[in-house]
Write an enzyme that holds these catalytic residues in place. Sequence first.
Site, PDB file in Angstrom:
ATOM      1  N   GLY A  11      -0.683  32.782   9.779  1.00 35.78           N
ATOM      2  CA  GLY A  11      -1.306  33.748   8.885  1.00 35.78           C
ATOM      3  C   GLY A  11      -0.368  34.183   7.775  1.00 35.78           C
ATOM      4  N   PHE A  12      -0.886  34.966   6.879  1.00 35.70           N
ATOM      5  CA  PHE A  12      -0.157  35.426   5.705  1.00 35.70           C
ATOM      6  C   PHE A  12       1.145  36.133   6.087  1.00 35.70           C
ATOM      7  CE2 PHE A  12      -0.505  38.993   2.284  1.00 35.70           C
ATOM      8  CZ  PHE A  12       0.515  38.436   1.540  1.00 35.70           C
ATOM      9  N   ILE A  13       1.051  37.180   6.875  1.00 37.97           N
ATOM     10  CA  ILE A  13       2.229  37.967   7.238  1.00 37.97           C
ATOM     11  C   ILE A  13       3.060  37.239   8.293  1.00 37.97           C
ATOM     12  CG2 ILE A  13       3.005  40.147   8.266  1.00 37.97           C
ATOM     13  CD1 ILE A  13       0.401  41.383   6.996  1.00 37.97           C
TER      14      ILE A  13
ATOM     15  N   TYR B  67     -13.462  47.443  12.249  1.00 38.80           N
ATOM     16  CA  TYR B  67     -12.107  46.906  12.148  1.00 38.80           C
ATOM     17  C   TYR B  67     -11.084  47.997  12.415  1.00 38.80           C
ATOM     18  CZ  TYR B  67      -7.756  45.569   9.804  1.00 38.80           C
ATOM     19  OH  TYR B  67      -6.430  45.336   9.516  1.00 38.80           O
TER      20      TYR B  67
ATOM     21  N   LYS C 280      -8.391  48.688  15.717  1.00 35.03           N
ATOM     22  CA  LYS C 280      -6.952  48.902  15.566  1.00 35.03           C
ATOM     23  C   LYS C 280      -6.536  50.237  16.184  1.00 35.03           C
ATOM     24  CE  LYS C 280      -5.623  45.140  13.495  1.00 35.03           C
ATOM     25  NZ  LYS C 280      -4.614  44.240  14.098  1.00 35.03           N
TER      26      LYS C 280
END
Length: 337
Positions: free
Chosen positions: A11-13, A153, A157
């Site tokens: 993924g991006f991070i 979402y 979290k």
Amino acid sequence: MKKVLITGSAGFIGFHLSRLLLDEGFQVHGYDGMTEYYDVTLKQRRHGILHQMPGFSATEGMLEDQALLDQVADEFQPDVIVHLAGQAGVRYSLENPRSYIESNVVGTFNVMEAARRLEIDHLLMASTSSIYGANEDMPFCETDKADGQLTIYAATKKANESMAHSYAHLWNLPTTMFRFFTVYGTWGRPDLAYFKFTDAILNDRPIDIYNHGDMFRDFTYVEDLVRGIRLLIDVAPERPASKDEIAEGDSLSPVAPYRVVNIGNSEKVRLLDFVDAIEEAVGKKAVRNYMEMQKGDVPATWADASLLHRLTGYRPQTDLRDGLAKFVAWYRGYYGV
């Protein structure tokens, strides 16, 4: 050197964090489901770069597959787990809420179980500024009450944070949750606004600007973000002997080795100024389509990142225009524009 298991490594991070740790000599094992939420080729290219670096190995698998996750964890025997994988996207949670329960709740529980069983040194897990939801007092501080989530979402979290606190308390598992604030940068996610805006401007398509541009975000450059995570790895929380040991402004739990940390640029930027900066980086004006606020969105986010600085001595510092210029240069190179 420590062994770090990173979920969401394609993924991006996760890609940027893996690359940073590998550069520092860490041994990294990635775990990624390669889902089709966005372009899988981009994820494969990220993993391809990591595979060329010494110390990297990876497994393709879903978080919900507890047997595979346990097998990977048992074989790798990590000292630290950084859990970044999950179903991302505020807006997509309106279309497919079930995927957030399966990935972000069930999948995260499986990660926590592996961490508990292996008695790792430190579990670090991604949360989000969306946790703050309906809060209006800014900048957002980790010690603020945050019970008004506005999307499934954000709710998943928040559930992760509560689940993690209980495990930290029950099993004395050192746990740090970090809340991200509007991350951008090279090798980014095509579903994020800055990526979509750049793509649209370069291809002569209009961009959708919600709430007529009257929105504010705390934009955090991805390399700043992962530097913050890297430094937090070394700051595993310890259960305090009493509440008196907890410094003012510290989110450390009085009953568990558990802490929440904001990672943001601590600068509130107006959305229209953000669009101006992208236009400047691209060298071309956007065709702007002004729209009403989207369901579940919030008008502003702004991080108080002083706790990160107190714990690590670090402050994210990349100027927005510099960061966007780096992204646009990457985008042009990657897509041959």
